[in-house]
Design an enzyme around this catalytic site. Structure first.
Site, PDB file in Angstrom:
ATOM      1  N   ASP A 190       0.806  -1.181  -0.161  1.00 47.87           N
ATOM      2  CA  ASP A 190      -0.017   0.037  -0.083  1.00 47.87           C
ATOM      3  C   ASP A 190       0.889   1.240   0.027  1.00 47.87           C
ATOM      4  OD1 ASP A 190      -2.312   1.308   0.175  1.00 47.87           O
ATOM      5  OD2 ASP A 190      -2.490   1.544   2.085  1.00 47.87           O
TER       6      ASP A 190
ATOM      7  N   ASN B 225     -17.797  -4.101  -3.046  1.00 45.57           N
ATOM      8  CA  ASN B 225     -17.328  -2.882  -2.142  1.00 45.57           C
ATOM      9  C   ASN B 225     -15.781  -2.801  -2.671  1.00 45.57           C
ATOM     10  OD1 ASN B 225     -15.893  -5.278  -1.391  1.00 45.57           O
ATOM     11  ND2 ASN B 225     -16.461  -4.936   1.016  1.00 45.57           N
TER      12      ASN B 225
ATOM     13  N   LEU C  85      -3.072  -6.637   1.690  1.00 47.30           N
ATOM     14  CA  LEU C  85      -2.256  -7.308   0.291  1.00 47.30           C
ATOM     15  C   LEU C  85      -0.810  -6.708   0.548  1.00 47.30           C
ATOM     16  CD1 LEU C  85      -5.103  -6.987  -2.020  1.00 47.30           C
ATOM     17  CD2 LEU C  85      -4.308  -9.375  -1.322  1.00 47.30           C
TER      18      LEU C  85
ATOM     19  N   CYS D  36     -26.022 -10.945  -3.883  1.00 48.84           N
ATOM     20  CA  CYS D  36     -25.750 -10.036  -2.634  1.00 48.84           C
ATOM     21  C   CYS D  36     -25.510  -8.745  -2.732  1.00 48.84           C
ATOM     22  CB  CYS D  36     -24.472 -10.948  -1.761  1.00 48.84           C
ATOM     23  SG  CYS D  36     -24.560 -10.187  -0.064  1.00 48.84           S
TER      24      CYS D  36
ATOM     25  N   CYS E 209     -23.693   0.717   3.571  1.00 48.62           N
ATOM     26  CA  CYS E 209     -22.984   1.712   3.587  1.00 48.62           C
ATOM     27  C   CYS E 209     -23.880   2.914   3.900  1.00 48.62           C
ATOM     28  CB  CYS E 209     -22.279   1.934   2.243  1.00 48.62           C
ATOM     29  SG  CYS E 209     -21.234   3.387   2.034  1.00 48.62           S
TER      30      CYS E 209
ATOM     31  N   SER F 152     -13.820   5.942   5.441  1.00 48.71           N
ATOM     32  CA  SER F 152     -12.193   5.903   5.397  1.00 48.71           C
ATOM     33  C   SER F 152     -11.605   7.179   4.697  1.00 48.71           C
ATOM     34  CB  SER F 152     -11.725   4.696   4.658  1.00 48.71           C
ATOM     35  OG  SER F 152     -11.977   3.472   5.488  1.00 48.71           O
TER      36      SER F 152
ATOM     37  N   LYS G  95      -8.343  16.361   4.193  1.00 50.27           N
ATOM     38  CA  LYS G  95      -7.590  17.309   5.195  1.00 50.27           C
ATOM     39  C   LYS G  95      -8.542  18.421   5.587  1.00 50.27           C
ATOM     40  CE  LYS G  95      -4.211  14.384   4.550  1.00 50.27           C
ATOM     41  NZ  LYS G  95      -4.100  13.372   5.816  1.00 50.27           N
TER      42      LYS G  95
ATOM     43  N   CYS H 101     -13.267   2.658   8.386  1.00 50.53           N
ATOM     44  CA  CYS H 101     -14.563   2.160   8.397  1.00 50.53           C
ATOM     45  C   CYS H 101     -14.429   0.753   8.031  1.00 50.53           C
ATOM     46  CB  CYS H 101     -15.518   3.031   7.632  1.00 50.53           C
ATOM     47  SG  CYS H 101     -16.999   2.403   7.508  1.00 50.53           S
TER      48      CYS H 101
ATOM     49  N   CYS I  80     -18.633  -2.155   5.493  1.00 49.89           N
ATOM     50  CA  CYS I  80     -19.021  -3.020   4.199  1.00 49.89           C
ATOM     51  C   CYS I  80     -18.213  -4.334   4.487  1.00 49.89           C
ATOM     52  CB  CYS I  80     -18.461  -2.390   3.167  1.00 49.89           C
ATOM     53  SG  CYS I  80     -16.584  -2.136   2.942  1.00 49.89           S
TER      54      CYS I  80
END
Length: 314
Positions: free
Chosen positions: A133, A154, A168, A191, A198, A216, A223, A241, A244
């Protein structure tokens, strides 16, 4: 066994020894199918103020521009689902589960560096980089190509054995490795649990999230002041968050992680709403010294808490 098959075996056994739950391998190359999707997502300004997502467009789609001579993308899954959670009483403040312990960037980056060292000892000279990330890598798409899961509604990667409460990470290397078979099937079916749950209507299409509406994003990346249109819709999330993910049926297969550094900070387990309301910069620095929460800084966390209009609790 061919050299490429032998390399795959070494990589997968090394991943297991370092605590990664799953390891998948894909041939490096341009993500042709993703290019128009990314372009449209950016054109709709779903990135909000995350301007960096529009940077390095070519690198984001082609790992050979990140690592010269790259031949392989190794995708890795590292579980963070906690055994001990924050109190989940009505009205209690919430943090995304990935932020309970130490910053995952540091923990996993160290493992990736060690991973490359082991591969060089076992195989020989290898050029490559580890990513968690932290660079323009389309990690979910590469994980899918490596057979580790599918992209849920999501937009998160879903894995049949673990759900989605995991990090990941990738190794992009110039080594020829036997690739895994991509997962072509979408196991979400009809589904819509994540879409329906949300509170800010951030999921605007299957696998498409308007980042500028995501809680999130609002609590971490944004900012400026949180727009008043989200007042009363934040569900007491002060950092990140999990809504989901919490409602996703596949997360019934989540199992507690075994990473000591990801355990809930002991002080956090005792926090009341009054503690959150009255948090000082000194307490912030002590509790979140090694946490991903420090990314929002004390000022950002206070802004989030003030926006939630906390009521002091005894």
């Amino acid at each position: 066994m061919t050299p490429a098959e032998k390399h795959a075996s070494i990589i997968k056994s090394t991943a297991k020894s370092l605590g990664f739950d799953f390891c998948g391998i894909a041939k490096a190359g341009f993500l042709e199918e993703e290019a128009p999707k990314l372009e449209e997502w950016l054109s709709r300004n779903y990135q909000g103020e995350m301007g960096y997502l529009a940077n390095h467009f070519d690198k984001r789609l082609d790992p050979t521009k990140l690592v010269e001579g790259a031949k392989t993308v190794v995708s890795l899954i590292y579980n963070y689902y906690p055994e001990q959670k924050l109190p989940e009483t009505e009205g209690s403040i919430k943090l995304a589960k990935y932020a309970y312990g130490e910053d995952y960037h540091e923990v996993i980056r160290e493992k990736l560096n060690h991973f490359l060292e082991i591969l060089r000892e076992e195989i020989g000279p290898i050029e490559g980089r580890g990513f968690v990330d932290s660079a323009p890598v389309m990690e979910r798409q590469w994980a899918q190509k490596a057979g580790l899961g599918w992209i849920g509604k999501n937009s998160l990667l879903l894995n049949k054995q673990r759900g989605s409460f995991f990090f990941l990470a990738e190794l992009i290397i110039d080594l020829e490795v036997n690739p895994d078979t991509p997962l072509a099937k979408d196991y979400c079916g009809t589904c819509t649990a994540c879409v329906d749950a949300c509170p800010t209507d951030a999921i605007v299409g299957s696998g498409v999230v308007d980042g500028s509406k995501c809680i999130s994003y609002l609590t971490i990346e944004l900012k400026d002041a949180i727009p008043m249109e989200f007042q009363g819709k934040m569900d007491n999330w002060a950092f990140g968050c999990d809504i989901c993910q919490d409602v996703c049926p596949w997360n019934r297969f989540s199992k507690p992680h075994q990473e000591e550094k990801f355990k809930l900070h002991p002080d956090l387990a005792e926090f009341t709403n009054r503690d959150w309301q009255e948090i000082t910069e000194e307490t912030f620095r002590k509790v979140f010294k090694k946490s991903a929460v420090k990314r929002t800084k004390f000022k950002g966390l206070k802004r989030n808490l003030d926006f939630l209009k906390l009521k002091k609790s005894e």
